[in-house]
Design a protein around this motif. Structure first.
Motif, PDB file in Angstrom:
ATOM      1  N   GLN A 120       0.867  -1.178   0.000  1.00 29.64           N
ATOM      2  CA  GLN A 120       0.000   0.000   0.000  1.00 29.64           C
ATOM      3  C   GLN A 120       0.902   1.225   0.000  1.00 29.64           C
ATOM      4  OE1 GLN A 120      -3.411   0.410   0.123  1.00 29.64           O
ATOM      5  NE2 GLN A 120      -3.767  -1.781  -0.075  1.00 29.64           N
ATOM      6  N   GLN A 121       0.732   2.106  -0.966  1.00 26.54           N
ATOM      7  CA  GLN A 121       1.558   3.305  -1.037  1.00 26.54           C
ATOM      8  C   GLN A 121       0.909   4.306  -1.983  1.00 26.54           C
ATOM      9  OE1 GLN A 121       5.220   1.672  -2.607  1.00 26.54           O
ATOM     10  NE2 GLN A 121       4.768   2.452  -4.635  1.00 26.54           N
ATOM     11  N   PRO A 122       1.361   5.554  -1.950  1.00 30.96           N
ATOM     12  CA  PRO A 122       0.858   6.504  -2.950  1.00 30.96           C
ATOM     13  C   PRO A 122       1.314   6.091  -4.345  1.00 30.96           C
ATOM     14  CG  PRO A 122       1.876   7.660  -1.113  1.00 30.96           C
ATOM     15  CD  PRO A 122       2.192   6.201  -0.945  1.00 30.96           C
ATOM     16  N   VAL A 123       0.382   6.063  -5.282  1.00 29.81           N
ATOM     17  CA  VAL A 123       0.689   5.683  -6.663  1.00 29.81           C
ATOM     18  C   VAL A 123       0.174   6.773  -7.593  1.00 29.81           C
ATOM     19  CG1 VAL A 123       0.659   3.193  -6.218  1.00 29.81           C
ATOM     20  CG2 VAL A 123      -1.442   4.339  -6.888  1.00 29.81           C
ATOM     21  N   LEU A 128      -0.171  10.159 -14.418  1.00 28.54           N
ATOM     22  CA  LEU A 128      -0.066  11.611 -14.289  1.00 28.54           C
ATOM     23  C   LEU A 128       0.640  11.967 -12.981  1.00 28.54           C
ATOM     24  CD1 LEU A 128      -3.678  12.465 -15.497  1.00 28.54           C
ATOM     25  CD2 LEU A 128      -1.565  12.656 -16.793  1.00 28.54           C
ATOM     26  N   PRO A 129       1.058  13.210 -12.813  1.00 31.92           N
ATOM     27  CA  PRO A 129       1.765  13.583 -11.582  1.00 31.92           C
ATOM     28  C   PRO A 129       0.926  13.471 -10.303  1.00 31.92           C
ATOM     29  CG  PRO A 129       2.150  15.212 -13.290  1.00 31.92           C
ATOM     30  CD  PRO A 129       1.117  14.274 -13.809  1.00 31.92           C
ATOM     31  N   ASP A 152      -2.691  -0.271  -9.042  1.00 36.64           N
ATOM     32  CA  ASP A 152      -4.125  -0.447  -9.269  1.00 36.64           C
ATOM     33  C   ASP A 152      -4.779   0.819  -9.823  1.00 36.64           C
ATOM     34  OD1 ASP A 152      -3.890   1.030  -6.959  1.00 36.64           O
ATOM     35  OD2 ASP A 152      -5.457  -0.042  -5.869  1.00 36.64           O
ATOM     36  N   HIS A 153      -3.998   1.870 -10.077  1.00 36.24           N
ATOM     37  CA  HIS A 153      -4.526   3.100 -10.660  1.00 36.24           C
ATOM     38  C   HIS A 153      -3.849   3.455 -11.982  1.00 36.24           C
ATOM     39  CE1 HIS A 153      -6.168   3.578  -6.617  1.00 36.24           C
ATOM     40  NE2 HIS A 153      -7.014   4.426  -7.153  1.00 36.24           N
ATOM     41  N   ASN A 154      -3.204   2.478 -12.639  1.00 36.40           N
ATOM     42  CA  ASN A 154      -2.615   2.785 -13.940  1.00 36.40           C
ATOM     43  C   ASN A 154      -3.636   2.514 -15.039  1.00 36.40           C
ATOM     44  OD1 ASN A 154      -2.596   0.016 -14.353  1.00 36.40           O
ATOM     45  ND2 ASN A 154      -0.375  -0.170 -14.395  1.00 36.40           N
TER      46      ASN A 154
END
Length: 186
Positions: A120-123, A128-129, A152-154
């Motif tokens: 779990q980490q900031p992605v 995008l930035p 999971d956010h790409n």
């Protein structure tokens, strides 16, 4: 013209959870299907390329050969960018694991992999930035270097949590099959 990199093998759609469902483990394979965001962006780029190609034909027919050649070169660049966008992602084979980005490709042999884990980490959201809290599949390499394989956010897994979990499990299974397990410490 078949584009084998667009579709993952049908073995990932079955209900039985076979980790390595392929007969030929020497061939590079993407353990998941490209996401709708990635395919949609590539389709829009190819649509733009078709209009640019039409403009190149019109410019050439009007007598502007140098302008037509420049417009044709632009269309070819857009087509190549769309194809590269479809090739982006994580690929596995018996030789190792490969992370293909737009401009770079990193291949890590299984012998140099120390761990593959979900954290779990900031992605980054769609590359995008902007960052959001999410899950990432991280590859640990010898020397302490880490390589982020999937998030999971790409463009492949946005709004497809189950597909991300299945892809992460599959990459971890490839690591379990071909990776070097570190010696147990007591």
């Amino acid at each position: 013209m078949p584009l084998p990199f667009l579709t993952a093998d049908r073995a990932f759609d079955t209900t039985d959870h076979i980790a390595l469902p392929f007969d030929d483990h020497d061939q590079w394979r993407r353990p998941y299907r490209p996401g709708s965001w990635r395919v949609g962006a590539a389709a829009l780029a190819l649509l733009l390329a078709s209009f640019v190609l039409l403009a190149a034909v019109i410019i050439t027919a009007a007598g502007g050969f140098s302008g037509g050649a420049a417009t044709l070169a632009t269309a070819v660049l857009v087509i190549l960018a769309a194809l590269r966008m479809l090739r982006m992602g994580t690929w596995v084979s018996r030789a190792g694991i490969r992370r293909a980005a737009f401009f770079t490709t990193v291949t890590v042999p299984w012998a140099k992999v120390t761990s593959v884990r979900t954290v779990q980490q900031p992605v980054r959201w769609l590359g995008l930035p902007r960052t959001v809290q999410g899950q990432a599949l991280v590859l640990g390499r010898r020397g302490g270097e880490e390589l982020m394989l999937l998030t999971d956010h790409n463009a492949d897994f946005l709004s497809r949590v189950e597909a991300f979990d299945r892809a992460a499990d599959t990459v971890e299974a490839w690591n379990a099959e071909y990776g070097v397990t570190p010696p147990a410490t007591c």
